[in-house]
Design a protein around this motif. Structure first.
Motif, PDB file in Angstrom:
ATOM      1  N   PRO A  76       0.822  -1.140  -0.006  1.00 33.83           N
ATOM      2  CA  PRO A  76       0.184  -0.135  -0.018  1.00 33.83           C
ATOM      3  C   PRO A  76       0.835   1.350   0.003  1.00 33.83           C
TER       4      PRO A  76
ATOM      5  N   CYS B 280      -3.414   0.073   5.696  1.00 34.02           N
ATOM      6  CA  CYS B 280      -4.025  -0.802   4.560  1.00 34.02           C
ATOM      7  C   CYS B 280      -5.518  -0.216   4.377  1.00 34.02           C
TER       8      CYS B 280
ATOM      9  N   CYS C   1      -2.510  -6.173   0.207  1.00 35.13           N
ATOM     10  CA  CYS C   1      -2.496  -5.626   1.631  1.00 35.13           C
ATOM     11  C   CYS C   1      -2.288  -6.803   2.810  1.00 35.13           C
TER      12      CYS C   1
END
Length: 683
Positions: free
Chosen positions: A356, A425, A401
């Motif tokens: 991310p 995330c 993620c």
């Protein structure tokens, strides 16, 4: 001999006793032609004598056992045999009633059984013989029937049936004509279905080609047979040879109808299974392309073409239908090839998707490539395909993620770091949804007026929403670990009941870790959004934590029942300060903090009253008032310093005003008495 005679005599006596008392009457009820004829005794059927079992020397048995072991097929090198294996193999040779011997690998050793080994998953080697067929060291290798079955039983059966059994049956002349057609038809149907079962897991469509003597059988069809098959002369009387050919054509027709059903299932398409990322979607279309190509190659096979040509010459509708499906296969090849080309572009980009870390640029670039496919691809740009592609992108983001979050760190080593990973995330997923919404609202309407983006947003973000909720669940667990875990210990609890309080807290701590271990055991399903078992686990965890919170509240209340002054109260709150991080306990500690301010207020009031009383005694007034002032100042210092880490209280302003007022009064009284002592008069 005498013993046998006596035995026979006893048997005769028993037989006489078993004669029905009404037999004489029943014997009279006979036809005249049978009347007076002496009834012949029934001949007892003699059972065949069991052949004698062979006798082997120890050396012969060793040779036979070694033959079996040498012929056993296994893939694991340096594997020993089970201790009972020799006894089992010996029994097979000593007792010819056993027709099957199987050897197999199980539990890191080789085993033997006098049956088919159906319970093993790695396959087995089998040895077969006819009943009472005797193997010897001299004839074993020349007469033994043996083979191996791998773990794929269906595939083994298919190879045997298609390559060995079917040719031997189809080329045999042992069957009567009225049985031949049923046997062959059932054989074709069985092998066709079995082949479909074997190739279905491989995503391939295999066409079963019957191994009948087609050229020999149909090369010279009589005129009557042709007319009959064409339906122009259904009353024709066919010869036995022509009838056999007609039945062959019917069998071929049924086989081709089975092909048509298989090809239709392939051309209609199948639902995607477990599309977890863009690569899965690429693999799906690659598999379709491979299957279409495999089908096209089979349809060009000379044996297949011969069957089709035979049916075409007879104007069979199955041949026409098959030709139509062949055109659909060609279209499927073209479509799958085009789709793979476009999807590979997105697949290559998503290999380096920064999740991310780069929330904005990577997602926007991926969506632009999806837009390119939607506008340029001649086949893929359907609503269903684009929805699946967007879902695949969401799934890939979710899985990246998921790989970014280290649950071992979050649930064990460092929950604070775990919370940071999870919040990152969630932030990325929120940004992804925002970028997608802006993409659909602000960009797509300006790209094409002919097309409408009718993708269902809920389907695109269904997994993302569930993943975000799971992240919040884990954050909740991490925060509970911070409060109830051993990493952040409670302070030293003093007082006469300090040991009891410590033991009570250890009980709370132990209960929490029991519940946490239940979560750690199933941590593999936390981010598996397709399984609902996590909902039960987090519900049970929350219930346990709620009970622990009530236990902590009881602990806090018990501790403050024995708090008698401000200093003890502040020490108690200091020992319990980590509970401030939990909202439900924060209010309890705030109330206890208010209780400490009330204690301080009571102390101020009591000091004021005591100071007034001391001032009336007219002895050591200055020292008494100074002591009172000093005590109040020390208490004030304690409680105001604690404000920095405990926080403010609703009572704070009022009590501090009270403190200033009383301290001012005490200071004025002390000065007044000092002036009086100096001048000798009372003001």
């Amino acid at each position: 001999m005498s013993g046998k005679k006596e035995q026979k005599s006893d048997t005769s006596k028993k037989a006489e006793k078993m004669i029905d008392s009404h037999r004489e009457f029943l014997d009279m009820d006979t036809d005249e032609e049978d009347f007076g004829r002496q009834e012949s005794p029934e001949v007892e059927e003699e059972l065949p004598v069991e052949p004698e079992k062979p006798v082997f020397s120890d050396d012969d048995l060793i040779i036979l056992i070694n033959h079996v072991k040498d012929l056993t097929m296994y893939t694991c090198p340096k594997v020993g045999w089970n201790e009972q294996s020799n006894d089992t193999i010996e029994e097979y040779f000593k007792n010819p009633t056993h027709t099957v011997l199987s050897t197999f690998f199980e539990k890191n050793e080789l085993n033997a059984t006098l049956n088919i080994a159906t319970h093993v998953s790695t396959g087995f080697t089998y040895f077969l013989r006819s009943p009472w067929q005797i193997y010897t060291p001299e004839n074993f290798l020349n007469t033994v029937s043996f083979g191996s079955i791998s773990n794929n039983v269906k595939s083994n059966i298919l190879k045997f049936m298609d390559n060995m059994y079917a040719p031997s049956i189809l080329y045999s002349d042992d069957y009567e004509s009225f049985l031949r057609n049923d046997i062959f038809s059932n054989l074709h149907q069985f092998i066709a279905f079995l082949m479909e079962e074997v190739y279905k897991p491989l995503s391939l469509t295999a066409l079963y080609v019957p191994k009948e003597r087609l050229l020999h059988t149909v090369s010279k069809l009589s005129r009557e047979t042709i007319y009959f098959l064409l339906g122009t002369n259904e009353t024709a009387v066919l010869s036995e040879e022509d009838e056999s050919k007609r039945k062959l054509i019917e069998r071929l027709d049924r086989v081709v109808w089975f092909w048509i059903r298989q090809i239709r299932k392939t051309t209609i398409g199948s639902t995607r299974q477990k599309i977890e990322n863009i690569q899965d979607e690429v693999d799906y279309w690659k598999a379709k392309h491979s299957n279409f190509n495999h089908l096209r190659t089979q349809l060009l096979n000379p044996e297949v073409r011969l069957i089709i040509d035979i049916l075409e010459n007879l104007n069979s509708p199955t041949a026409r239908k098959l030709n139509e499906l062949t055109a659909q296969i060609d279209r499927g090849l073209k479509e799958s090839s085009s789709n793979v080309t476009y999807l590979n572009v997105l697949r290559d980009f998503c290999k380096d998707l920064k999740v991310p870390e780069d929330a904005k640029n990577s997602v926007m670039d991926a969506l632009l490539l999806i837009l390119l496919i939607w506008t340029e691809s001649p086949f893929y740009s359907t609503i269903s395909n684009m929805e699946i592609l967007c879902q695949a992108l969401s799934s890939q983001i979710m899985h990246q993620c998921k790989n970014y979050v280290d649950l071992d760190v979050a649930l064990r080593k460092n929950p604070e770091v775990g919370i940071q990973m999870l919040e990152k995330c969630i932030f990325y997923c929120d940004n992804y949804q925002t970028i997608y919404d802006n993409f659909v609202i602000n960009l797509i309407p300006h790209i094409s007026n002919d097309k409408k983006w009718e993708i269902r947003r809920q389907e695109v973000f269904n997994k993302i929403d569930i993943f975000k909720q799971r992240c919040h669940d884990v954050i909740e667990i991490c925060k509970a670990l911070i409060v109830f875990g051993r990493n952040n210990k409670i302070g030293l609890i003093g007082g006469p009941k300090g040991t009891d309080y410590e033991a009570y807290w250890r009980e709370i701590e132990t209960s929490f870790y029991e519940s946490l271990n239940e979560i750690i055991i199933v941590r593999d399903v936390i981010f598996n959004v397709t399984k609902s078992v996590w909902l039960r686990k987090i519900k049970q965890f929350r219930y346990t934590v709620l009970q622990l919170e009530n236990m902590v509240i009881n602990l806090i209340n018990d501790m403050f029942e024995n708090v008698s002054n401000v200093e003890e109260g502040i020490e108690a709150i200091y020992a319990l300060q980590k509970f401030k991080k939990r909202n439900s306990l924060q209010e309890v500690l705030h109330n206890k903090w208010t209780q400490i301010w009330i204690m301080f207020s009571n102390d101020i009031e009591r000091c004021y009253v005591d100071a007034i009383k001391q001032s009336k005694k007219k002895t050591d007034i200055d020292a008494s008032l100074s002591c009172v002032s000093q005590y109040l100042k020390s208490q004030h210092s304690l409680i105001t310093n604690a404000i920095d880490w405990i926080g403010e209280s609703d009572m704070e302003k009022c009590v501090l005003q009270q403190y200033e007022h009383v301290l001012d009064v005490l200071d004025k009284r002390r000065k007044m008495f000092n002036i009086h002592n100096t001048n000798g008069t009372l003001l």
